[in-house]
Motif scaffolding. Structure first.
Motif, PDB file in Angstrom:
ATOM      1  N   GLU A  84       0.860  -1.179   0.000  1.00 22.26           N
ATOM      2  CA  GLU A  84       0.000   0.000   0.000  1.00 22.26           C
ATOM      3  C   GLU A  84       0.900   1.233   0.000  1.00 22.26           C
ATOM      4  O   GLU A  84       1.848   1.309   0.773  1.00 22.26           O
ATOM      5  N   VAL A  85       0.605   2.192  -0.870  1.00 12.91           N
ATOM      6  CA  VAL A  85       1.373   3.434  -0.950  1.00 12.91           C
ATOM      7  C   VAL A  85       0.481   4.566  -0.454  1.00 12.91           C
ATOM      8  O   VAL A  85      -0.642   4.731  -0.932  1.00 12.91           O
ATOM      9  N   MET A  86       0.996   5.332   0.522  1.00 13.91           N
ATOM     10  CA  MET A  86       0.225   6.437   1.100  1.00 13.91           C
ATOM     11  C   MET A  86       1.071   7.691   1.139  1.00 13.91           C
ATOM     12  O   MET A  86       2.298   7.621   1.242  1.00 13.91           O
ATOM     13  N   MET A  87       0.420   8.826   1.055  1.00 16.65           N
ATOM     14  CA  MET A  87       1.078  10.118   1.224  1.00 16.65           C
ATOM     15  C   MET A  87       1.063  10.469   2.703  1.00 16.65           C
ATOM     16  O   MET A  87       0.123  10.133   3.421  1.00 16.65           O
ATOM     17  N   LYS A  88       2.106  11.152   3.146  1.00 19.55           N
ATOM     18  CA  LYS A  88       2.235  11.461   4.567  1.00 19.55           C
ATOM     19  C   LYS A  88       2.673  12.911   4.724  1.00 19.55           C
ATOM     20  O   LYS A  88       3.494  13.400   3.957  1.00 19.55           O
ATOM     21  N   GLN A  89       2.107  13.593   5.724  1.00 22.90           N
ATOM     22  CA  GLN A  89       2.541  14.952   6.016  1.00 22.90           C
ATOM     23  C   GLN A  89       2.672  15.135   7.523  1.00 22.90           C
ATOM     24  O   GLN A  89       1.973  14.503   8.296  1.00 22.90           O
TER      25      GLN A  89
END
Length: 185
Positions: A84-89
């Motif tokens: 699973e690929v997720m964006m993170k901030q």
């Protein structure tokens, strides 16, 4: 009378646009190389390829183009693990409650990519991980993963953590963002 001049003008225009081939005029005869055009460059299409469904304007056939990741070994039978690929901030209280930094929930405000890879029956010492700017290559004795990343990353600033209880590898990669000076106020 006026019609006659119109007809004469039309014939004169036609003679200008389509001159008759007159060998008696001062036209020079063209050499064979002067009659060549762009269509004469390269090999001629084979007559047997026309019946095979290939378009004669194709540069290469479908069999000549390999698909898939650039590091993929077609003879390797190992399966691809679930990932699973997720964006993170990074968000602080000043972002959530006061909105002082100007961040929003969109992916434009994200600083990192988080890739979660499920690796059942794998030990941490068996994992080989190679991260490039746009590609992640993971190899274990049971699995292989060649993943093209959705954003370019800083390959030297990544962090990987293996959770043995979940049998999951988490790879956090800092994204390269050319307009970062605009996003960080």
């Amino acid at each position: 009378m006026e019609n006659l001049s119109f007809v004469q003008n039309f014939q004169a225009l036609s003679a200008l646009l389509h001159p008759q081939q007159d060998t008696e005029d001062d036209c020079e005869t063209l050499s064979p190389s002067a009659k060549l055009g762009p269509g004469n460059i390269g090999p001629k299409p084979r007559p047997d390829s026309a019946g095979s469904g290939c378009d004669s304007k194709d540069i290469w056939s479908q069999e000549e183009v390999a698909e898939g990741p650039q590091f993929e070994d077609l003879s390797d039978p190992r399966p691809q693990p679930e990932y699973e690929v997720m964006m993170k901030q990074n968000v602080g209280t000043e972002d959530v409650f006061l909105g002082l930094s100007g961040k929003d929930p969109s992916s434009m405000s994200c600083e990192a990519l988080l890739v979660k890879i499920q690796l059942p029956d794998t030990r941490v010492c068996d994992v080989v991980l190679d991260v490039r700017d746009t590609f992640l290559d993971l190899r274990t004795p049971k699995y292989k993963l060649g993943l093209h990343l959705p954003q370019p990353v800083q390959s030297q600033e990544g962090k990987a953590q293996f959770h043995s209880e979940k049998q999951e590898l988490e790879v956090t990669l800092t994204m390269k963002r050319p307009l970062d000076f605009i996003n960080r106020k």
